[in-house]
Design a protein around this motif. Structure first.
Motif, PDB file in Angstrom:
ATOM      1  N   ASP A 106      78.421  71.454  39.276  1.00  0.00           N
ATOM      2  CA  ASP A 106      78.470  70.342  39.424  1.00  0.00           C
ATOM      3  C   ASP A 106      77.305  69.607  39.835  1.00  0.00           C
ATOM      4  OD1 ASP A 106      79.529  67.524  40.110  1.00  0.00           O
ATOM      5  OD2 ASP A 106      80.880  68.316  41.711  1.00  0.00           O
ATOM      6  N   ARG A 107      76.573  68.969  39.293  1.00  0.00           N
ATOM      7  CA  ARG A 107      75.095  68.633  39.577  1.00  0.00           C
ATOM      8  C   ARG A 107      74.463  69.621  40.270  1.00  0.00           C
ATOM      9  NH1 ARG A 107      78.504  64.048  42.110  1.00  0.00           N
ATOM     10  NH2 ARG A 107      78.318  65.596  43.698  1.00  0.00           N
ATOM     11  N   HIS A 108      74.182  69.434  41.418  1.00  0.00           N
ATOM     12  CA  HIS A 108      73.299  70.685  42.343  1.00  0.00           C
ATOM     13  C   HIS A 108      73.894  71.525  42.925  1.00  0.00           C
ATOM     14  CE1 HIS A 108      74.429  67.265  45.045  1.00  0.00           C
ATOM     15  NE2 HIS A 108      74.283  68.211  45.897  1.00  0.00           N
ATOM     16  N   ARG A 109      75.186  71.989  42.260  1.00  0.00           N
ATOM     17  CA  ARG A 109      75.975  73.029  42.907  1.00  0.00           C
ATOM     18  C   ARG A 109      76.782  73.677  42.069  1.00  0.00           C
ATOM     19  NH1 ARG A 109      78.491  68.389  47.109  1.00  0.00           N
ATOM     20  NH2 ARG A 109      76.801  68.377  48.603  1.00  0.00           N
ATOM     21  N   VAL A 110      77.035  75.063  42.690  1.00  0.00           N
ATOM     22  CA  VAL A 110      78.150  75.696  41.612  1.00  0.00           C
ATOM     23  C   VAL A 110      79.455  76.240  42.221  1.00  0.00           C
ATOM     24  CG1 VAL A 110      78.272  77.828  40.130  1.00  0.00           C
ATOM     25  CG2 VAL A 110      76.000  76.508  40.307  1.00  0.00           C
ATOM     26  N   PHE A 111      80.640  76.313  41.990  1.00  0.00           N
ATOM     27  CA  PHE A 111      81.763  76.500  42.704  1.00  0.00           C
ATOM     28  C   PHE A 111      82.253  77.734  41.980  1.00  0.00           C
ATOM     29  CE2 PHE A 111      80.941  72.061  43.474  1.00  0.00           C
ATOM     30  CZ  PHE A 111      81.312  72.072  45.004  1.00  0.00           C
ATOM     31  N   TRP A 112      82.879  78.749  42.714  1.00  0.00           N
ATOM     32  CA  TRP A 112      83.993  79.620  42.355  1.00  0.00           C
ATOM     33  C   TRP A 112      84.842  79.532  43.101  1.00  0.00           C
ATOM     34  CZ3 TRP A 112      78.531  79.952  42.796  1.00  0.00           C
ATOM     35  CH2 TRP A 112      77.840  80.561  42.025  1.00  0.00           C
ATOM     36  N   ARG A 113      86.362  79.962  42.430  1.00  0.00           N
ATOM     37  CA  ARG A 113      87.468  79.942  43.073  1.00  0.00           C
ATOM     38  C   ARG A 113      88.214  81.130  42.590  1.00  0.00           C
ATOM     39  NH1 ARG A 113      86.092  74.616  41.878  1.00  0.00           N
ATOM     40  NH2 ARG A 113      86.176  73.346  43.850  1.00  0.00           N
ATOM     41  N   ALA A 114      88.638  81.701  43.814  1.00  0.00           N
ATOM     42  CA  ALA A 114      89.739  83.018  43.475  1.00  0.00           C
ATOM     43  C   ALA A 114      90.304  83.164  44.897  1.00  0.00           C
ATOM     44  CB  ALA A 114      88.716  84.096  43.032  1.00  0.00           C
ATOM     45  N   ASN A 115      91.597  83.708  44.520  1.00  0.00           N
ATOM     46  CA  ASN A 115      92.468  84.354  45.720  1.00  0.00           C
ATOM     47  C   ASN A 115      92.423  83.202  46.906  1.00  0.00           C
ATOM     48  OD1 ASN A 115      92.509  86.906  44.444  1.00  0.00           O
ATOM     49  ND2 ASN A 115      90.444  87.291  45.174  1.00  0.00           N
ATOM     50  N   PRO A 150      63.616  72.927  51.430  1.00  0.00           N
ATOM     51  CA  PRO A 150      63.869  74.119  50.615  1.00  0.00           C
ATOM     52  C   PRO A 150      65.155  74.987  51.396  1.00  0.00           C
ATOM     53  CG  PRO A 150      61.746  74.239  51.122  1.00  0.00           C
ATOM     54  CD  PRO A 150      62.411  73.076  51.762  1.00  0.00           C
ATOM     55  N   ALA A 151      65.940  75.573  50.683  1.00  0.00           N
ATOM     56  CA  ALA A 151      67.077  76.108  51.288  1.00  0.00           C
ATOM     57  C   ALA A 151      66.656  77.376  52.012  1.00  0.00           C
ATOM     58  CB  ALA A 151      67.757  76.712  50.079  1.00  0.00           C
ATOM     59  N   THR A 167      70.628  77.254  48.080  1.00  0.00           N
ATOM     60  CA  THR A 167      70.017  78.321  47.140  1.00  0.00           C
ATOM     61  C   THR A 167      68.348  77.153  46.503  1.00  0.00           C
ATOM     62  OG1 THR A 167      69.691  79.338  44.957  1.00  0.00           O
ATOM     63  CG2 THR A 167      70.977  77.391  44.967  1.00  0.00           C
ATOM     64  N   ASN A 168      67.357  78.097  46.252  1.00  0.00           N
ATOM     65  CA  ASN A 168      66.143  77.446  45.863  1.00  0.00           C
ATOM     66  C   ASN A 168      66.239  77.473  44.189  1.00  0.00           C
ATOM     67  OD1 ASN A 168      65.042  76.349  48.484  1.00  0.00           O
ATOM     68  ND2 ASN A 168      64.922  78.616  48.785  1.00  0.00           N
ATOM     69  N   ASP A 169      67.153  78.355  43.706  1.00  0.00           N
ATOM     70  CA  ASP A 169      67.229  78.537  42.189  1.00  0.00           C
ATOM     71  C   ASP A 169      68.746  78.436  41.869  1.00  0.00           C
ATOM     72  OD1 ASP A 169      67.065  79.489  39.572  1.00  0.00           O
ATOM     73  OD2 ASP A 169      65.208  80.602  40.000  1.00  0.00           O
ATOM     74  N   LEU A 170      69.184  77.384  41.336  1.00  0.00           N
ATOM     75  CA  LEU A 170      70.639  77.170  41.145  1.00  0.00           C
ATOM     76  C   LEU A 170      71.052  78.133  39.924  1.00  0.00           C
ATOM     77  CD1 LEU A 170      73.116  75.424  42.177  1.00  0.00           C
ATOM     78  CD2 LEU A 170      72.512  73.976  40.346  1.00  0.00           C
ATOM     79  N   SER A 184      80.449  78.506  47.112  1.00  0.00           N
ATOM     80  CA  SER A 184      79.579  77.530  46.450  1.00  0.00           C
ATOM     81  C   SER A 184      78.382  78.019  46.836  1.00  0.00           C
ATOM     82  CB  SER A 184      80.171  76.278  46.743  1.00  0.00           C
ATOM     83  OG  SER A 184      79.320  75.130  46.126  1.00  0.00           O
ATOM     84  N   VAL A 185      77.324  77.613  45.979  1.00  0.00           N
ATOM     85  CA  VAL A 185      75.885  77.559  46.030  1.00  0.00           C
ATOM     86  C   VAL A 185      75.308  76.249  45.883  1.00  0.00           C
ATOM     87  CG1 VAL A 185      75.434  79.923  45.870  1.00  0.00           C
ATOM     88  CG2 VAL A 185      75.242  78.305  43.872  1.00  0.00           C
ATOM     89  N   SER A 186      74.460  75.678  46.654  1.00  0.00           N
ATOM     90  CA  SER A 186      74.092  74.153  46.487  1.00  0.00           C
ATOM     91  C   SER A 186      72.518  74.191  46.697  1.00  0.00           C
ATOM     92  CB  SER A 186      74.589  73.478  47.592  1.00  0.00           C
ATOM     93  OG  SER A 186      74.173  72.008  47.372  1.00  0.00           O
ATOM     94  N   GLN A 187      71.939  73.361  45.916  1.00  0.00           N
ATOM     95  CA  GLN A 187      70.495  72.992  46.257  1.00  0.00           C
ATOM     96  C   GLN A 187      70.610  72.087  47.415  1.00  0.00           C
ATOM     97  OE1 GLN A 187      69.368  71.721  42.223  1.00  0.00           O
ATOM     98  NE2 GLN A 187      68.098  73.322  42.341  1.00  0.00           N
ATOM     99  N   PRO A 188      69.779  72.178  48.550  1.00  0.00           N
ATOM    100  CA  PRO A 188      69.908  71.048  49.655  1.00  0.00           C
ATOM    101  C   PRO A 188      69.852  69.571  49.080  1.00  0.00           C
ATOM    102  CG  PRO A 188      68.556  72.987  50.236  1.00  0.00           C
ATOM    103  CD  PRO A 188      68.822  73.336  48.740  1.00  0.00           C
ATOM    104  N   ILE A 189      70.822  68.841  49.746  1.00  0.00           N
ATOM    105  CA  ILE A 189      70.872  67.291  49.225  1.00  0.00           C
ATOM    106  C   ILE A 189      69.652  66.550  49.624  1.00  0.00           C
ATOM    107  CG2 ILE A 189      72.132  65.582  49.400  1.00  0.00           C
ATOM    108  CD1 ILE A 189      74.527  67.287  49.581  1.00  0.00           C
TER     109      ILE A 189
END
Length: 126
Positions: free
Chosen positions: A34-43, A57-58, A9-12, A48-53
């Motif tokens: 978590d810093r430059h990432r977002v995590f969702w857990r289910a089922n 640009p993503a 993603t380019n806009d976290l 996850s979405v992440s700004q490229p390390i």
């Protein structure tokens, strides 16, 4: 087979808000940053979405689709409607059955970064 799916993603914050709403339909709780990432857990899965390390640009890949298993056609419709209400762009046909009576109930959209997402309900085999 998969432990997780991560997309760029380019806009976290925009992605976090979008996927908090859309993935709530699947039962996922709000994403954990978590810093430059977002995590969702289910089922049993993680998305996850992440700004490229690497600082570049993503981008999304042509021909890639990420599919989410959903419990019913109604949940597919809700998944699609929620996505569109939060800035997704519908693609392909409207949500509906594909492949005849034993087929799949599907929806497709592109998220705010352009990734192609599918909501899928597979009826139990008779």
């Amino acid at each position: 087979m998969f432990s997780h799916v991560m997309i760029g993603t380019n806009d976290l914050e925009k992605s976090r808000l979008f996927y908090d709403a859309v993935l709530a339909v699947t039962g996922a709780k709000p994403g954990v940053v978590d810093r430059h990432r977002v995590f969702w857990r289910a089922n049993g899965g993680t998305f996850s979405v992440s700004q490229p390390i690497d600082g570049q640009p993503a981008t999304c890949s042509n021909g890639t689709t990420i599919g989410f298993n959903l419990a019913s056609p109604e949940q597919v419709d809700q998944f699609h409607a929620t996505a569109i209400a939060h800035g997704a762009v519908p693609v392909e046909d409207p949500p509906g059955w594909r492949g005849g009576p034993a087929g799949l109930y599907l929806c497709y959209f592109r998220d705010p970064d352009g990734h192609k997402i599918c909501g899928l309900h597979r009826p139990p085999k008779a």
